[in-house]
Enzyme design. Structure first.
Site, PDB file in Angstrom:
ATOM      1  N   ASP A 372      40.040 -41.641   6.831  1.00  0.00           N
ATOM      2  CA  ASP A 372      39.691 -39.948   6.841  1.00  0.00           C
ATOM      3  C   ASP A 372      40.618 -39.603   5.611  1.00  0.00           C
ATOM      4  O   ASP A 372      41.653 -39.890   5.692  1.00  0.00           O
ATOM      5  CB  ASP A 372      39.984 -39.362   8.239  1.00  0.00           C
ATOM      6  CG  ASP A 372      39.561 -38.239   8.065  1.00  0.00           C
ATOM      7  OD1 ASP A 372      38.457 -37.680   8.794  1.00  0.00           O
ATOM      8  OD2 ASP A 372      40.407 -37.286   7.648  1.00  0.00           O
ATOM      9  N   ILE A 373      40.000 -38.652   4.882  1.00  0.00           N
ATOM     10  CA  ILE A 373      40.983 -37.964   3.876  1.00  0.00           C
ATOM     11  C   ILE A 373      41.844 -37.000   4.381  1.00  0.00           C
ATOM     12  O   ILE A 373      41.514 -36.304   5.316  1.00  0.00           O
ATOM     13  CB  ILE A 373      39.805 -37.633   2.991  1.00  0.00           C
ATOM     14  CG1 ILE A 373      39.110 -38.579   2.208  1.00  0.00           C
ATOM     15  CG2 ILE A 373      40.624 -36.890   1.516  1.00  0.00           C
ATOM     16  CD1 ILE A 373      37.959 -37.997   1.367  1.00  0.00           C
ATOM     17  N   GLU A 415      34.343 -35.969   5.687  1.00  0.00           N
ATOM     18  CA  GLU A 415      35.083 -36.938   4.654  1.00  0.00           C
ATOM     19  C   GLU A 415      35.620 -38.063   5.425  1.00  0.00           C
ATOM     20  O   GLU A 415      36.802 -38.416   5.006  1.00  0.00           O
ATOM     21  CB  GLU A 415      36.048 -36.131   3.997  1.00  0.00           C
ATOM     22  CG  GLU A 415      36.695 -34.907   4.781  1.00  0.00           C
ATOM     23  CD  GLU A 415      37.310 -35.348   5.764  1.00  0.00           C
ATOM     24  OE1 GLU A 415      37.056 -35.762   7.183  1.00  0.00           O
ATOM     25  OE2 GLU A 415      38.715 -35.380   5.872  1.00  0.00           O
TER      26      GLU A 415
HETATM   27  P1  GH3 Z   1      43.246 -33.991   8.333  1.00  0.00           P
HETATM   28  O1  GH3 Z   1      44.134 -34.548   7.368  1.00  0.00           O
HETATM   29  O2  GH3 Z   1      43.536 -33.595   9.599  1.00  0.00           O
HETATM   30  O3  GH3 Z   1      42.044 -34.737   8.309  1.00  0.00           O
HETATM   31  O4  GH3 Z   1      42.771 -32.579   7.634  1.00  0.00           O
HETATM   32  P2  GH3 Z   1      41.518 -32.058   6.803  1.00  0.00           P
HETATM   33  O5  GH3 Z   1      41.656 -30.774   6.213  1.00  0.00           O
HETATM   34  O6  GH3 Z   1      40.944 -33.137   6.112  1.00  0.00           O
HETATM   35  O7  GH3 Z   1      40.701 -31.799   8.343  1.00  0.00           O
HETATM   36  P3  GH3 Z   1      39.118 -32.184   8.524  1.00  0.00           P
HETATM   37  O8  GH3 Z   1      39.051 -33.581   8.604  1.00  0.00           O
HETATM   38  O9  GH3 Z   1      38.796 -31.673   9.972  1.00  0.00           O
HETATM   39  O10 GH3 Z   1      38.154 -31.343   7.704  1.00  0.00           O
HETATM   40  C1  GH3 Z   1      37.064 -31.994   7.307  1.00  0.00           C
HETATM   41  C2  GH3 Z   1      36.495 -30.833   6.143  1.00  0.00           C
HETATM   42  O11 GH3 Z   1      35.832 -31.568   5.322  1.00  0.00           O
HETATM   43  C3  GH3 Z   1      35.732 -29.580   7.198  1.00  0.00           C
HETATM   44  C4  GH3 Z   1      34.632 -29.494   5.965  1.00  0.00           C
HETATM   45  O12 GH3 Z   1      34.682 -28.110   5.448  1.00  0.00           O
HETATM   46  C5  GH3 Z   1      34.794 -30.452   4.913  1.00  0.00           C
HETATM   47  N1  GH3 Z   1      33.740 -31.248   4.225  1.00  0.00           N
HETATM   48  C6  GH3 Z   1      32.709 -31.919   5.240  1.00  0.00           C
HETATM   49  N2  GH3 Z   1      31.826 -32.552   4.473  1.00  0.00           N
HETATM   50  C7  GH3 Z   1      32.091 -32.011   3.352  1.00  0.00           C
HETATM   51  C8  GH3 Z   1      31.278 -32.215   2.003  1.00  0.00           C
HETATM   52  O13 GH3 Z   1      30.189 -33.166   1.995  1.00  0.00           O
HETATM   53  N3  GH3 Z   1      31.772 -31.848   0.844  1.00  0.00           N
HETATM   54  C9  GH3 Z   1      32.909 -31.023   0.954  1.00  0.00           C
HETATM   55  N4  GH3 Z   1      33.341 -30.531  -0.326  1.00  0.00           N
HETATM   56  N5  GH3 Z   1      33.435 -30.762   1.979  1.00  0.00           N
HETATM   57  C10 GH3 Z   1      33.096 -31.354   3.127  1.00  0.00           C
HETATM   58 MG    MG Z   2      40.608 -35.141   7.097  1.00  0.00          MG
HETATM   59 MG    MG Z   3      37.780 -35.422   9.193  1.00  0.00          MG
END
Ligand code: GH3
Ligand code: MG
Ligand code: MG
Length: 505
Positions: A372-373, A415
């Site tokens: 996970d990013i 992500e």
């Molecule tokens: P953490 O380090 O805890 O993982 O923090 P985080 O900010 O990465 O938190 P989280 O994994 O919950 O966030 C996922 C975010 O990714 C939420 C959403 O807006 C974004 N996201 C999900 N799919 C996509 C996508 O296809 N493109 C983009 N640009 N953003 C996305």
């Molecule tokens: Mg994340």
């Molecule tokens: Mg995530």
């Protein structure tokens, strides 16, 4: 000319020949002199005056001579001057401006305008009568030509000769007409055939053509007689430049039948036609070919339909290939995540399940890595969604190249990625996760700094279901996040309650 029947052609030839003979005879001066009416009148006047002048001369009566010439000059409009010239060259009598107008003649011959007759006295040349006539107008070339008796003779003989030749040849050549030797019954039987039929002599000239053949080549059967069949303009059915083997030529040369040749013919006033041609030799008493018979089956429609069918088949094949390609693309699209190109969950989960079944059956180790990013929301918030997309794509690429197979990498969530590592020990799986963790932090990896957290689980830890195996890796990932992110955690370490995550940040 080719359209003319042989009789008309012969008659024309004979007419041209006759006219040429007439012209040749005139050139060689074999023809008697031909004079027109005006010349004849001038000669008659000259002769009459010569007789009268000679009578006056016998008496030495110069005044009578003058009176005779004056009278003639008054009556004859075309007489411009006249004179009686003595043998010493002096003019005894002069009417009009004769001395100036008269030009000496070459030799003894009179011309159309200058006529001269010697006058004798007591059996001795005494003088000569000279008459000078007006030039004849020559403004219209055709009229001047028509005035010439030779031209009129040639036209008359040519015209009448042509009619006479046609009539004569029609009557007398009938027995030589090759078609006449064919009984009418046979000819009409040939004419009702839909196939073209021709009979050729040894020189490949048509001696008989049926109605179907004549019709197809755009001519009449009569006009085809005597025509060399090759001159009709045959073309090979192959690509341009292919040499043509005329079947009748083979029949004539080798005395064997030739069949199935396809020839094209651009008929006059008609579209090109395609024929299937068969030919057989006609043999003489010694078995030598003295001619050939050839039949022409019009295959134009068949050929056209075959070509159309071939075209449709080619189109079908093309669209079949296109459909196959589209299906392949659809399958790829159905199996792949459109943004990153790695496997989507729909295709990944069944594959992972069968890998687990296989691993449970064989006892070979199967590992799962969840990635996970870190702080991805910040990337979106600070650099925009497009940049977020780019980072997701780059991370997916890095996972693919570290694992070596894009099939075993799945975009599991936004992500978040899940990796299947068949035949892989947990230590090796941890090393893969660590390499990934490092790779994303290399300078220039993306346009913004990136870090990931990872969790690793293995079939060795006892999971019997895929959900359990993935759940363990997810739990380990959660632990990495809890431990400050940018690190790798193994699930068995989470069990013991202490993070064995390899801190890489
Ligand atoms: P953490 O380090 O805890 O993982 O923090 P985080 O900010 O990465 O938190 P989280 O994994 O919950 O966030 C996922 C975010 O990714 C939420 C959403 O807006 C974004 N996201 C999900 N799919 C996509 C996508 O296809 N493109 C983009 N640009 N953003 C996305
Ligand atoms: Mg994340
Ligand atoms: Mg995530």
């Amino acid at each position: 000319m080719e359209r003319l029947s042989p009789i008309l052609r012969l008659s024309l030839g004979l007419t041209v020949l006759t006219c040429s003979i007439l012209l040749g005879a005139d050139l060689l001066r074999i023809l008697p002199p031909l004079e027109d009416d005006t010349i004849r009148e001038r000669i008659a006047l000259t002769e009459r005056l010569a007789v009268q002048t000679a009578q006056a001369a016998s008496h030495g009566d110069v005044e009578t001579m003058r009176a005779l010439l004056e009278l003639a000059s008054r009556n004859e409009k075309e007489l411009r001057s006249a004179g009686v010239r003595s043998t010493d060259g002096s003019l005894l009598v002069q009417i009009g401006d004769h001395r100036r107008l008269w030009t000496p003649l070459e030799g003894d011959r009179s011309t159309e305008t200058q006529m001269r007759v010697p006058i004798f006295r007591e059996g001795q040349p005494w003088a000569q009568l000279e008459l000078l006539f007006a030039e004849r107008p020559t403004a219209n070339v055709l009229a001047a030509l028509w005035r010439r008796p030779l031209v009129r003779l040639v036209i008359a003989v040519g015209g009448l000769g042509f009619v006479a030749y046609v009539f004569y040849l029609r009557r007398n050549l009938r027995h030589l007409d090759p078609s006449a030797v064919i009984p009418a019954r046979v000819q009409s039987a040939l004419d009702v055939m839909s196939e073209g039929v021709i009979l050729l002599d040894a020189q490949e000239r048509i001696v008989l053509a049926n109605a179907a053949f004549a019709n197809r080549v755009g001519a009449t059967a009569a006009s085809l007689l005597g025509t060399e069949v090759a001159s009709l303009g045959w073309r090979s059915n192959g690509p341009p430049g292919t040499p043509i083997e005329m079947p009748w030529r083979k029949a004539l040369r080798e005395a064997v039948s030739a069949s199935g040749a396809t020839l094209r013919l651009a008929a006059r006033d008609a579209d090109e036609r395609i024929f299937v041609v068969n030919s057989s030799p006609v043999l003489d008493g010694w078995g030598r070919p003295k001619g050939a018979i050839a039949t022409f089956d019009d295959a134009t429609e068949l050929e056209r339909k075959t070509t159309a069918l071939e075209r449709v088949l080619t189109e079908l094949e093309k669209s079949r290939d296109e459909i196959r390609l589209q299906n392949e693309e659809l399958q790829i699209l159905a199996r792949r995540d459109p943004l990153t190109g790695v496997a989507n969950r729909r295709s990944f989960v069944p594959r992972f399940e069968s890998l687990l079944v296989e691993s449970l059956r064989t006892g070979r180790e199967l590992c799962c890595v969840m990635v996970d990013i870190d702080h991805f929301k910040r990337v979106n918030d600070e650099h925009g969604h497009a940049m977020g997309d780019e980072v997701i794509k780059r991370v997916a690429q890095a996972l693919g190249s570290e694992v070596g197979s894009s099939e075993d990498v799945c975009r599991y969530g936004g992500e978040e990625f899940c990796i299947a590592l068949p035949d892989t020990g947990v230590e090796q799986a941890l090393r893969v996760a660590e390499r990934i963790n490092k790779a994303v932090q290399l300078p220039g990896f993306a346009r913004v700094p990136v870090a990931v957290s990872a969790g690793v689980s293995s079939s060795r830890f006892g999971a019997r279901q895929l959900a359990e195996l993935i759940g363990q890796a997810d739990e380990a990932l959660y632990r990495s996040k809890q431990n400050g992110r940018n690190c790798v955690t193994c699930w068995n370490e989470t069990r013991r309650g202490d993070s064995a995550g390899v801190a890489t940040g």
